[in-house]
Design a protein around this motif. Structure first.
Motif, PDB file in Angstrom:
ATOM      1  N   GLY A  88       0.849  -1.377  -0.205  1.00 41.42           N
ATOM      2  CA  GLY A  88       0.223  -0.053   0.076  1.00 41.42           C
ATOM      3  C   GLY A  88       0.905   0.985   0.038  1.00 41.42           C
ATOM      4  O   GLY A  88       1.803   1.206   0.657  1.00 41.42           O
ATOM      5  N   MET A  89       0.605   2.331  -0.832  1.00 41.14           N
ATOM      6  CA  MET A  89       1.324   3.467  -0.826  1.00 41.14           C
ATOM      7  C   MET A  89       0.250   4.570  -0.558  1.00 41.14           C
ATOM      8  O   MET A  89      -0.787   4.902  -1.363  1.00 41.14           O
ATOM      9  CB  MET A  89       1.944   3.765  -2.110  1.00 41.14           C
ATOM     10  CG  MET A  89       2.659   4.809  -2.288  1.00 41.14           C
ATOM     11  SD  MET A  89       4.518   4.470  -2.420  1.00 41.14           S
ATOM     12  CE  MET A  89       5.312   6.119  -2.070  1.00 41.14           C
ATOM     13  N   VAL A  90       0.878   5.393   0.235  1.00 35.45           N
ATOM     14  CA  VAL A  90       0.051   7.069   0.526  1.00 35.45           C
ATOM     15  C   VAL A  90       0.829   8.017   0.471  1.00 35.45           C
ATOM     16  O   VAL A  90       1.984   7.853   1.312  1.00 35.45           O
ATOM     17  CB  VAL A  90      -0.341   6.679   2.164  1.00 35.45           C
ATOM     18  CG1 VAL A  90      -1.310   7.913   2.287  1.00 35.45           C
ATOM     19  CG2 VAL A  90      -1.210   5.517   2.385  1.00 35.45           C
ATOM     20  N   ARG A 104     -16.849   3.982  -3.980  1.00 35.20           N
ATOM     21  CA  ARG A 104     -16.345   3.588  -5.027  1.00 35.20           C
ATOM     22  C   ARG A 104     -14.918   3.797  -5.249  1.00 35.20           C
ATOM     23  O   ARG A 104     -13.991   2.893  -5.689  1.00 35.20           O
ATOM     24  CB  ARG A 104     -16.873   4.391  -6.406  1.00 35.20           C
ATOM     25  CG  ARG A 104     -16.588   4.154  -7.801  1.00 35.20           C
ATOM     26  CD  ARG A 104     -17.612   3.276  -8.203  1.00 35.20           C
ATOM     27  NE  ARG A 104     -17.183   2.674  -9.646  1.00 35.20           N
ATOM     28  CZ  ARG A 104     -16.485   1.812  -9.920  1.00 35.20           C
ATOM     29  NH1 ARG A 104     -16.043   0.668  -8.863  1.00 35.20           N
ATOM     30  NH2 ARG A 104     -15.938   1.363 -11.309  1.00 35.20           N
ATOM     31  N   ASN A 105     -14.223   5.024  -4.786  1.00 38.08           N
ATOM     32  CA  ASN A 105     -12.528   5.037  -4.697  1.00 38.08           C
ATOM     33  C   ASN A 105     -12.208   3.887  -4.114  1.00 38.08           C
ATOM     34  O   ASN A 105     -10.928   3.381  -4.370  1.00 38.08           O
ATOM     35  CB  ASN A 105     -12.369   6.312  -3.933  1.00 38.08           C
ATOM     36  CG  ASN A 105     -11.876   7.654  -4.814  1.00 38.08           C
ATOM     37  OD1 ASN A 105     -11.155   7.471  -5.489  1.00 38.08           O
ATOM     38  ND2 ASN A 105     -12.888   8.418  -4.921  1.00 38.08           N
ATOM     39  N   GLN A 151      -6.902  12.337   3.666  1.00 36.74           N
ATOM     40  CA  GLN A 151      -5.718  11.308   3.915  1.00 36.74           C
ATOM     41  C   GLN A 151      -6.361  10.151   4.598  1.00 36.74           C
ATOM     42  O   GLN A 151      -5.457   9.269   4.406  1.00 36.74           O
ATOM     43  CB  GLN A 151      -4.630  12.158   4.421  1.00 36.74           C
ATOM     44  CG  GLN A 151      -3.348  11.754   4.337  1.00 36.74           C
ATOM     45  CD  GLN A 151      -2.876  11.476   3.201  1.00 36.74           C
ATOM     46  OE1 GLN A 151      -3.253  10.675   2.274  1.00 36.74           O
ATOM     47  NE2 GLN A 151      -1.686  12.077   2.802  1.00 36.74           N
ATOM     48  N   ARG A 152      -7.131  10.330   5.391  1.00 41.07           N
ATOM     49  CA  ARG A 152      -7.570   8.941   6.122  1.00 41.07           C
ATOM     50  C   ARG A 152      -8.179   8.039   5.128  1.00 41.07           C
ATOM     51  O   ARG A 152      -8.019   6.804   5.400  1.00 41.07           O
ATOM     52  CB  ARG A 152      -8.750   9.356   7.183  1.00 41.07           C
ATOM     53  CG  ARG A 152      -7.825   9.860   8.487  1.00 41.07           C
ATOM     54  CD  ARG A 152      -9.080  10.148   9.726  1.00 41.07           C
ATOM     55  NE  ARG A 152      -9.873  11.263   9.424  1.00 41.07           N
ATOM     56  CZ  ARG A 152     -10.917  11.689  10.159  1.00 41.07           C
ATOM     57  NH1 ARG A 152     -11.401  10.436  10.687  1.00 41.07           N
ATOM     58  NH2 ARG A 152     -11.671  12.647  10.080  1.00 41.07           N
ATOM     59  N   ILE A 153      -8.950   8.688   4.190  1.00 45.47           N
ATOM     60  CA  ILE A 153      -9.635   7.648   3.094  1.00 45.47           C
ATOM     61  C   ILE A 153      -8.390   7.208   2.365  1.00 45.47           C
ATOM     62  O   ILE A 153      -8.426   6.078   1.890  1.00 45.47           O
ATOM     63  CB  ILE A 153     -10.613   8.670   2.107  1.00 45.47           C
ATOM     64  CG1 ILE A 153     -11.755   9.264   2.845  1.00 45.47           C
ATOM     65  CG2 ILE A 153     -10.952   7.843   0.934  1.00 45.47           C
ATOM     66  CD1 ILE A 153     -12.640   7.872   3.448  1.00 45.47           C
ATOM     67  N   ALA A 154      -7.271   8.026   1.904  1.00 48.14           N
ATOM     68  CA  ALA A 154      -6.458   7.377   1.189  1.00 48.14           C
ATOM     69  C   ALA A 154      -5.568   6.305   1.844  1.00 48.14           C
ATOM     70  O   ALA A 154      -5.233   5.218   1.245  1.00 48.14           O
ATOM     71  CB  ALA A 154      -5.080   8.574   0.933  1.00 48.14           C
ATOM     72  N   ILE A 155      -5.633   6.295   3.215  1.00 49.30           N
ATOM     73  CA  ILE A 155      -4.824   5.427   4.035  1.00 49.30           C
ATOM     74  C   ILE A 155      -5.837   4.008   3.911  1.00 49.30           C
ATOM     75  O   ILE A 155      -5.434   3.025   3.523  1.00 49.30           O
ATOM     76  CB  ILE A 155      -4.708   5.665   5.478  1.00 49.30           C
ATOM     77  CG1 ILE A 155      -3.700   6.736   5.559  1.00 49.30           C
ATOM     78  CG2 ILE A 155      -4.137   4.349   6.161  1.00 49.30           C
ATOM     79  CD1 ILE A 155      -3.523   7.378   6.967  1.00 49.30           C
ATOM     80  N   ARG A 157      -8.199   3.567   1.704  1.00 42.72           N
ATOM     81  CA  ARG A 157      -8.337   2.817   0.446  1.00 42.72           C
ATOM     82  C   ARG A 157      -7.191   1.807   0.053  1.00 42.72           C
ATOM     83  O   ARG A 157      -7.343   0.762  -0.462  1.00 42.72           O
ATOM     84  CB  ARG A 157      -8.306   4.025  -0.647  1.00 42.72           C
ATOM     85  CG  ARG A 157      -8.078   3.508  -2.125  1.00 42.72           C
ATOM     86  CD  ARG A 157      -8.251   4.724  -3.150  1.00 42.72           C
ATOM     87  NE  ARG A 157      -6.906   5.382  -3.099  1.00 42.72           N
ATOM     88  CZ  ARG A 157      -6.415   6.411  -4.042  1.00 42.72           C
ATOM     89  NH1 ARG A 157      -7.513   6.589  -4.792  1.00 42.72           N
ATOM     90  NH2 ARG A 157      -5.593   7.023  -3.710  1.00 42.72           N
ATOM     91  N   ALA A 158      -5.899   2.192   0.723  1.00 39.28           N
ATOM     92  CA  ALA A 158      -4.657   1.345   0.490  1.00 39.28           C
ATOM     93  C   ALA A 158      -5.013   0.166   1.291  1.00 39.28           C
ATOM     94  O   ALA A 158      -4.502  -0.875   0.546  1.00 39.28           O
ATOM     95  CB  ALA A 158      -3.503   2.068   0.872  1.00 39.28           C
ATOM     96  N   LEU A 159      -5.481   0.128   2.271  1.00 38.61           N
ATOM     97  CA  LEU A 159      -5.691  -1.288   3.147  1.00 38.61           C
ATOM     98  C   LEU A 159      -6.963  -2.213   2.422  1.00 38.61           C
ATOM     99  O   LEU A 159      -6.799  -3.360   2.606  1.00 38.61           O
ATOM    100  CB  LEU A 159      -6.216  -0.649   4.689  1.00 38.61           C
ATOM    101  CG  LEU A 159      -5.152  -0.013   5.618  1.00 38.61           C
ATOM    102  CD1 LEU A 159      -6.025   0.402   6.749  1.00 38.61           C
ATOM    103  CD2 LEU A 159      -4.032  -0.917   5.952  1.00 38.61           C
ATOM    104  N   CYS A 160      -7.861  -1.519   1.580  1.00 43.83           N
ATOM    105  CA  CYS A 160      -8.741  -2.192   1.107  1.00 43.83           C
ATOM    106  C   CYS A 160      -7.978  -3.663  -0.024  1.00 43.83           C
ATOM    107  O   CYS A 160      -8.554  -4.426  -0.270  1.00 43.83           O
ATOM    108  CB  CYS A 160      -9.650  -1.431  -0.019  1.00 43.83           C
ATOM    109  SG  CYS A 160     -10.770  -0.856   1.043  1.00 43.83           S
ATOM    110  N   MET A 161      -6.685  -3.041  -0.420  1.00 43.45           N
ATOM    111  CA  MET A 161      -6.018  -4.268  -1.202  1.00 43.45           C
ATOM    112  C   MET A 161      -5.316  -5.264  -0.224  1.00 43.45           C
ATOM    113  O   MET A 161      -4.694  -5.936  -0.672  1.00 43.45           O
ATOM    114  CB  MET A 161      -5.072  -3.346  -1.881  1.00 43.45           C
ATOM    115  CG  MET A 161      -5.594  -2.426  -3.109  1.00 43.45           C
ATOM    116  SD  MET A 161      -6.424  -3.647  -4.148  1.00 43.45           S
ATOM    117  CE  MET A 161      -5.236  -4.396  -5.261  1.00 43.45           C
ATOM    118  N   GLU A 162      -5.458  -5.197   1.242  1.00 44.59           N
ATOM    119  CA  GLU A 162      -4.871  -6.195   2.074  1.00 44.59           C
ATOM    120  C   GLU A 162      -3.491  -6.178   2.099  1.00 44.59           C
ATOM    121  O   GLU A 162      -2.980  -7.317   1.588  1.00 44.59           O
ATOM    122  CB  GLU A 162      -5.706  -7.425   1.842  1.00 44.59           C
ATOM    123  CG  GLU A 162      -7.281  -7.275   2.208  1.00 44.59           C
ATOM    124  CD  GLU A 162      -7.852  -8.493   2.089  1.00 44.59           C
ATOM    125  OE1 GLU A 162      -8.069  -9.335   3.235  1.00 44.59           O
ATOM    126  OE2 GLU A 162      -8.347  -8.766   1.050  1.00 44.59           O
TER     127      GLU A 162
END
Length: 248
Positions: A88-90, A104-105, A151-155, A157-162
């Motif tokens: 994951g990259m933020v 959706r993001n 930025q919390r959403i960006a984090i 969102r990266a976690l959604c990819m496990e």
């Protein structure tokens, strides 16, 4: 924290050749262990962000190797996209799709790349939004959120990819000061849960409190590394001492 290495970096070099030749990385060698929080500090232009971006080949190193989960990802024959899905990259800037809702993001990549069902992806996304206190913003658009919320959403969102590791490139530097805390709180919770993290930051309080290990970089090299206590209370390198004396 376990002792097995998840990322092994050996003699990493990066030369930028547009205009003047700049050696952004000069023989960087380090290991990132599973479950470890490694915080990278140093002055602007020291190579911190270049180092981070070389870990998932967003920047192609000009020398050396990066081995991720036992695979040399700098080998041109390796399909880097497969391995990037586990990292994951933020970034400083949130890179959310402005024309998509928050939900959706968060679900587009798991559905497209991990072939998760829409229902499964949405359930996971809502759980993560709940965790960062933003479940009520699922149907909002990025333009309706504050910088800290984005930025919390960006984090998450990266976690959604496990992912197996999270890379943070100065995640709070573009935020208003009063929003920094809410993002750092999410990162602290992740660290507590055992997520492997490499964090480039100017937030020394975070480095001190959450880091297992601190790397001090300057001139494209790691000049010193150690526990937060070692680095902040008894730095050995004169350059580290000089840097910390100006910012602490």
């Amino acid at each position: 924290m376990t002792t097995d290495t998840i990322i092994q970096v050996r003699d990493l070099e990066k030369m930028f050749t547009s205009g003047n030749k700049i050696k952004a990385l000069d023989g960087v060698t380090t290991d990132i262990r599973r479950g470890e929080v490694v915080v990278v500090i140093g002055p602007s232009g020291s190579g911190k962000s270049t180092f981070l971006r070389c870990l998932n080949l967003l920047e192609m190193p000009t020398g050396g190797t990066v081995t991720f989960e036992g695979v040399d990802i700098t080998d041109p024959k390796v399909n880097i996209n497969v391995h990037r899905q586990k990292m994951g990259m933020v970034f400083q800037h949130f890179n959310l799709f402005p024309n998509m809702t928050i939900l959706r993001n968060m679900t587009v990549a798991p559905v497209e790349l991990h072939k998760k069902s829409k229902e499964e992806a949405e359930k996971m996304a809502m759980g993560l939004l709940e965790r960062v206190g933003l479940a009520d913003r699922a149907n909002a658009y990025p333009s309706q959120l504050s910088g800290g919320q984005k930025q919390r959403i960006a984090i998450v969102r990266a976690l959604c990819m496990e992912p197996d590791v999270m890379l943070f490139d100065e995640p709070t530097s573009a935020l208003d000061p009063e929003m920094v805390g809410e993002v750092l709180d999410v990162m602290k919770a992740l660290a507590k849960d055992g997520m492997t993290m490499v964090v480039v930051t100017h937030e020394m309080g975070f480095a001190r409190e959450v880091g297992d290990r601190v790397l001090f970089m300057d001139g494209g090299k790691i000049l010193e590394e150690g526990t937060p206590e070692q680095i902040f209370t008894n730095p050995q390198n004169p350059r580290t001492r000089d840097f910390l004396s100006k910012i602490l």
